[in-house]
Design an enzyme around this catalytic site. Structure first.
Site, short mmCIF file in Angstrom:
data_model
loop_
_atom_site.label_atom_id
_atom_site.label_comp_id
_atom_site.label_asym_id
_atom_site.label_seq_id
_atom_site.Cartn_x
_atom_site.Cartn_y
_atom_site.Cartn_z
N ALA A 24 0.80 -1.23 0.00
CA ALA A 24 0.00 0.00 0.00
C ALA A 24 0.83 1.27 0.00
CB ALA A 24 -0.97 0.00 1.18
N HIS B 32 4.87 4.84 -4.17
CA HIS B 32 6.31 5.02 -4.28
C HIS B 32 6.66 6.34 -4.96
CE1 HIS B 32 7.35 0.99 -2.95
NE2 HIS B 32 6.37 0.52 -3.71
N ILE C 102 1.46 -6.23 -13.92
CA ILE C 102 1.41 -5.01 -13.10
C ILE C 102 1.76 -5.35 -11.66
CG2 ILE C 102 0.06 -2.97 -12.50
CD1 ILE C 102 0.43 -3.27 -15.50
N SER D 176 0.83 2.48 -7.24
CA SER D 176 1.21 3.88 -7.41
C SER D 176 0.91 4.34 -8.83
CB SER D 176 2.71 4.05 -7.16
OG SER D 176 3.13 3.25 -6.09
N CYS E 227 -18.59 -2.17 15.67
CA CYS E 227 -17.20 -2.63 15.85
C CYS E 227 -16.55 -1.76 16.92
CB CYS E 227 -16.43 -2.51 14.54
SG CYS E 227 -14.66 -2.69 14.71
N CYS F 233 -13.45 -2.01 18.24
CA CYS F 233 -12.03 -1.67 18.13
C CYS F 233 -11.83 -0.45 17.21
CB CYS F 233 -11.22 -2.84 17.59
SG CYS F 233 -11.34 -4.32 18.59
N CYS G 137 -9.25 -6.99 17.75
CA CYS G 137 -9.92 -8.26 18.08
C CYS G 137 -10.32 -9.01 16.82
CB CYS G 137 -11.08 -8.06 19.04
SG CYS G 137 -12.70 -7.89 18.29
#
Ligand SMILES: Cc1cc2nc3c(=O)[nH]c(=O)nc-3n(C[C@H](O)[C@H](O)[C@H](O)COP(=O)(O)OP(=O)(O)OC[C@H]3O[C@@H](n4cnc5c(N)ncnc54)[C@H](O)[C@@H]3O)c2cc1C
Ligand SMILES: Cc1cc2nc3c(=O)[nH]c(=O)nc-3n(C[C@H](O)[C@H](O)[C@H](O)COP(=O)(O)OP(=O)(O)OC[C@H]3O[C@@H](n4cnc5c(N)ncnc54)[C@H](O)[C@@H]3O)c2cc1C
Lengths: 479, 417
Positions: free
Chosen positions: A47, A50, A339, A345, A403, A405, A440
């Site tokens: 992720a 660059h 790719i 990027s 959720c 968390c 969690c």
């Protein structure tokens, strides 16, 4: 109906191309074998956006990386996709690596990378207080950043849908026929058929196989596996930028960075696993070596704080470059293959390039008043107290936390389930809202998300899957 | 902005008992906040019996035990809000919470009692290699599917970890017609209660394999099986002992983690061993006016002890609010030589009562002695037929003894064989 364009593969590449095309006066369909977009390599990678100094000057990788990285901040802003331009450092830990920094810098200049600087250990420690003490210096590139890759794909595909693109999920392309007279492709899956004048092959690790469906056997793709570990957000202080080590023949090596969501990620390993078995399993010896390498950069990394590990497959081409353009077999068939990194990027730039190619062939003009964006997803967690108050007053479903968390509300989950490309399974909700992505890992909210999915789609609890297919979570009623 | 004397975060057995006690001690303005739809905490999904033996002298089911406290909350007119999630506790004891009727709540409290319980360790924390297919979940999640929703998570089951929830679920899944093929435990002993091993495994012929772990998860979409292997003393898999077990479900019962995000964000000091707050005998944390009790403080095996601990916290918070808390003159406690941790970590010499020190040992001991020392001098020695990590132990520091200690002193507990 005969589409002008069929895009095969709804990863970030196919989605970006579809979005660009959807802004023009043409009809298009985005075809994906899984039950959601962003289910391939796009959901499991580093992720990183660059800066663009890695690829050799003159390659497509270099060109599209630098152009894509330039476009990325604007695109993410427009599409409401999480992106942070946190910069990157390539660190020299040993005296002899300082030369490499200069080589990378020079290459960056040739590739047209702006805002690079070679920094000494003091400045480096200022940027990265937790970096290994032995670090000698670094190449600091300010344009690098981190993005949410699946959100980028989902957002661009959603924009395409809003502009009229059809998305065909659960459609594994198995056969492609071409009628020389009508100049129409028939793209088949079982007894289903989609017809189109142009085909764009963005099938990721399967792009070689998809090309061979029209007799183009020129593309060889090797699955190069990368394994990662994700650490709890409470370790976020360990990295501020993207921390690379000096590259070797095996690639860019193990990086440590804070993800756009605030977790720390480390990886990837790099192992070729052939080109048949889509093996996404993780392995303890590989992960052990990842941690060991990561500790060279940031010695404080501790496996106690790991919340999950995962693997992704790079679509590696032995040509070592992207393969983008008309197939030699049929000029109406465009390959966008091989790719691998820096594909994410490069995606915005590849999108524009392939769109230009098609638009020229079709001779069509831009749509007037097309949608630029998508509905901005609510991110309750990021709102101020005042905004939270206001939102719940308007719609009380944003007052119910599902959720714990990641503090994701029922309202956000319902939005995801009713979005232009609806989430139909637990992982689909997770990628769109982060519900279940926290420490969690869905232990608490998983069953609630299942209930909401079942309720909204009018299904039973045991119809709901983790990620489509046979990934059912429950097997029937109790006695 | 609302104002309350005491805000209790979490309406499980801990939060309820603390609220009840605080009320009995004379504080009227109390608000309990619970994020689930009902009070009761984790007990609501524990439909087996085995609760309350110590405290009530009867065998109750989880919901029955919880009901006794829910009744008291109602009788005593203690205010509570369910479906309400606490988002933040600040350094000046302000509490932010959210629900769909009141929206965002901002509450100024004089004292806060943290009773958020704990969560199960997920797969990621184990770093078990293999695929990320469906069919792998924590035992507690499975318990909720089965007991609350009435759905089965699978038919052929392997359970990793012999914690109590895993043991209970082995029996539950069997009763529902599933085949539990194996319970495997990494350690050479089970972390569960002996009575659960007998009643949940032995009585149903379910095998328990010690020093054994799952080393790989197989299956692309749904789980297809696991590879298990024996482990050596260092918990490393032993080559050649691997075997494949076909199954569609892997339940994890590999430990509980106190849910201390709010505590950490408030800047309250945590004990690295318990992962809970550092507290004194009144269960006051390092932030004045903030107390903690129950599983959020350290993981308890028995709810009876949770109740007792929460009474201390409720009383402590009440005294804090009423201004009757004794002046602080602390000694610290420390587990050494086989004792992993002690709660409380600090004891006020002015406590004015006997103080119970709860502790856990790091492994199984037979016929060993528990030794208590004050500043290096032995002050107590007790022979124990059996000590095990799964069973919490305690020793009592008499009020008369505390009177002899000096501020800044150190009480150590160790095991001697
Ligand atoms: C370990 C690793 C780390 C990486 N790190 C970075 C990084 O930090 N920065 C960066 O820029 N890039 C990075 N990359 C590269 C980046 O992830 C990829 O370039 C990008 O995700 C490729 O997107 P894609 O759309 O081509 O492929 P995919 O996301 O794989 O999409 C292809 C889609 O085609 C579908 N498909 C395949 N066959 C068929 C068929 N027959 N019929 C229908 N659909 C089909 C698949 O299901 C899939 O959804 C990394 C990659 C890996 C593996
Ligand atoms: C499966 C299982 C089996 C057990 N078996 C037995 C047994 O046989 N016998 C026995 O004696 N004990 C048993 N126990 C132990 C007993 O249930 C626990 O010790 C007890 O429930 C702990 O109480 P607690 O209040 O600390 O935590 P919990 O019961 O977990 O309650 C904590 C409450 O806080 C709420 N909360 C958390 N965070 C927030 C927030 N931010 N805002 C609002 N609310 C919040 C939670 O929703 C929850 O309701 C078992 C436990 C489990 C999990």
């Amino acid at each position: 109906m005969i589409y002008d364009v069929a895009v095969i593969g709804a990863g970030v590449i196919g989605s970006m191309i579809s979005m660009e095309l959807s802004h023009y006066n043409l009809s298009s369909v985005l075809i994906e074998r899984f039950n959601d977009v962003a289910m391939g390599t796009t959901k499991a990678n580093s992720a990183i956006v660059h800066a663009g100094f890695d690829a050799m000057p003159g390659t497509l990788k270099a060109k599209f990386n630098v152009e894509g990285t330039k476009l990325m901040p604007g695109i993410c802003k427009t599409l409401h996709v999480p992106f942070k331009q946190c910069g990157s450092v390539v660190v020299a830990f040993y005296e002899e690596q300082l030369k490499t920094l200069q080589t990378l810098y020079d290459r960056g200049i040739k590739n047209g990378v702006p805002d690079m600087e070679i920094i000494g250990r003091d400045k480096l420690r200022e940027l990265e207080p937790h970096i290994n003490e032995i670090a000698k210096g670094a190449l600091y590139a300010k344009t690098a950043g981190v993005v949410c890759p699946y959100q980028l794909a989902i957002a661009s595909a959603e924009n395409a849908v809003l502009n009229g693109t059809k998305v065909e999920l659960n459609y594994q392309v198995e056969k492609i026929d071409y009628d020389e007279n009508s100049k129409i492709f028939s793209i088949c899956s079982g007894d289903r058929k989609i017809e189109a004048k142009y085909v764009i092959n963005c099938a990721g690790i399967h792009s070689g196989k998809v090309a061979s469906l029209i007799g183009d056997n020129s593309i060889e793709i090797i699955f190069r596996k990368g394994e990662y570990m994700l650490l709890d957000k409470n370790q976020g202080h360990l990295a501020n930028t993207v921390i690379f080590q000096c590259p070797s023949e095996m690639g860019k090596g193990i990086l440590v960075t804070k993800t756009v969501d605030g977790n720390v990620i480390t990886g990837p390993s790099s192992i070729d696993i052939g080109s048949v078995d889509e093996d996404l399993s993780t392995n303890s010896d590989v992960l052990d070596s990842v941690v060991e390498a990561a500790r060279l950069s940031v010695p404080e990394i501790n496996t106690r704080n790991v919340i999950t590990s995962f693997a992704g497959l790079r679509a590696h081409s032995p040509t070592n470059d992207f393969i983008i353009g008309e197939s030699d077999v049929n000029p109406s068939f465009i390959n966008v293959a091989g790719i691998e990194s820096p594909g994410l990027s490069a995606a915005p730039a590849i999108g524009v390039y392939v769109k230009d190619l098609i638009v020229k062939k079709l001779g069509v003009s831009m749509k007037e008043g097309y949608e630029l964006s998508r509905k901005a997803p609510v991110r309750f967690n990021e709102l101020t107290n005042e905004q939270k108050k206001e939102l719940i007053e308007k719609d009380k479903r944003y007052g119910r936390i599902i959720c714990r968390c990641e503090t994701v509300t029922e309202g956000e989950i319902l939005d995801a389930i009713h979005s232009p490309i609806p989430a139909t399974d637990v992982d689909g909700v997770k990628r769109r809202t982060r519900a279940g992505m926290g420490r969690c890992q869905g232990g608490f909210c998983g069953s609630k998300v299942v209930e909401l999915l079942a309720r909204e789609h009018g299904l039973k609890l045991d119809d709901i899957t983790k990620f489509g297919g046979n990934s059912k979570l429950l097997v029937g009623k109790t006695k | 902005m609302l104002n309350y004397d005491i805000v209790v975060v979490g309406g499980g057995p801990a939060g309820m008992a603390a609220a009840v006690k605080a009320k009995e001690c004379g504080v009227d303005s109390i608000l309990v906040l619970e994020r689930a739809e009902t009070l009761g905490g984790i007990l609501e999904q524990c439909i087996h019996t085995g609760f309350g033996l110590h405290y009530f002298g009867e065998e109750l089911s989880g919901p029955e035990y919880a009901d006794r406290f829910i009744q008291q909350i109602t009788e005593k007119n203690i205010e509570y809000k369910t479906d309400t999630m606490v988002l933040e506790v600040t350094a000046d004891n302000k509490v932010y919470a959210v629900n769909s009727t009141d929206g965002l709540l901002e509450i100024q409290a004089k004292a806060v009692i943290l009773a958020m319980g704990c969560r199960e360790r997920p797969r990621g924390a184990l770093n078990t290699p293999g695929t990320r297919c469906a069919g792998v979940m924590t035992a507690g999640t499975a318990q909720k599917y089965v007991n609350i929703d009435g759905y089965m998570p699978g038919k052929k089951v392997v359970i990793l970890g012999s914690g109590d929830i895993g043991l209970i679920m082995a029996r539950r899944m069997t009763l529902e017609g599933a085949e539990v093929k194996l319970v495997c435990e990494l350690m050479p002993y089970s972390s569960g209660l002996t009575r659960n091993i007998v009643q949940c495994l032995d009585d149903y012929g379910i095998p328990l394999e010690l020093s054994c772990t799952v080393i790989r998860i197989h299956g692309n979409e749904r789980l297809e099986g696991v590879t298990v292997a024996k482990v050596d003393e260092n918990r490393r898999p032993i080559k050649g002992t691997e075997r494949f077990i076909e199954c569609d479900t892997l339940l994890l019962s590999v430990g509980l983690i106190p849910e201390n995000e709010l505590t950490r964000e408030a800047g309250i000091e945590l004990d690295p061993v318990t992962s809970g707050a550092v507290v004194d005998e009144s269960r006051q944390t390092t932030q004045p006016g903030v107390f903690a009790c129950g599983n959020v403080l350290h993981v308890h095996d028995l709810v009876d002890y949770v109740t007792l601990e929460s009474y201390s916290a409720g009383e402590g918070a009440a005294k804090y609010v009423l201004g009757t808390a004794p002046e602080k003159r602390y000694i610290t406690t420390k587990g050494v030589g086989g004792v992993r941790y002690i709660v409380p970590q600090k004891v006020n010499l002015n406590a004015g009562e006997d103080v119970k020190l709860y502790f856990r040992v790091g492994r199984v001991y037979k016929g060993a002695s528990v030794v208590v020392k004050y500043n290096g001098y032995e002050i107590m020695r007790r022979k124990k037929p059996r000590l095990a990590p799964g069973e919490m132990e305690n020793v009592i520091l008499k009020e008369s003894e505390l009177a002899k200690f000096a501020e800044g002193g150190l009480v150590e507990i160790s095991v001697e064989e």
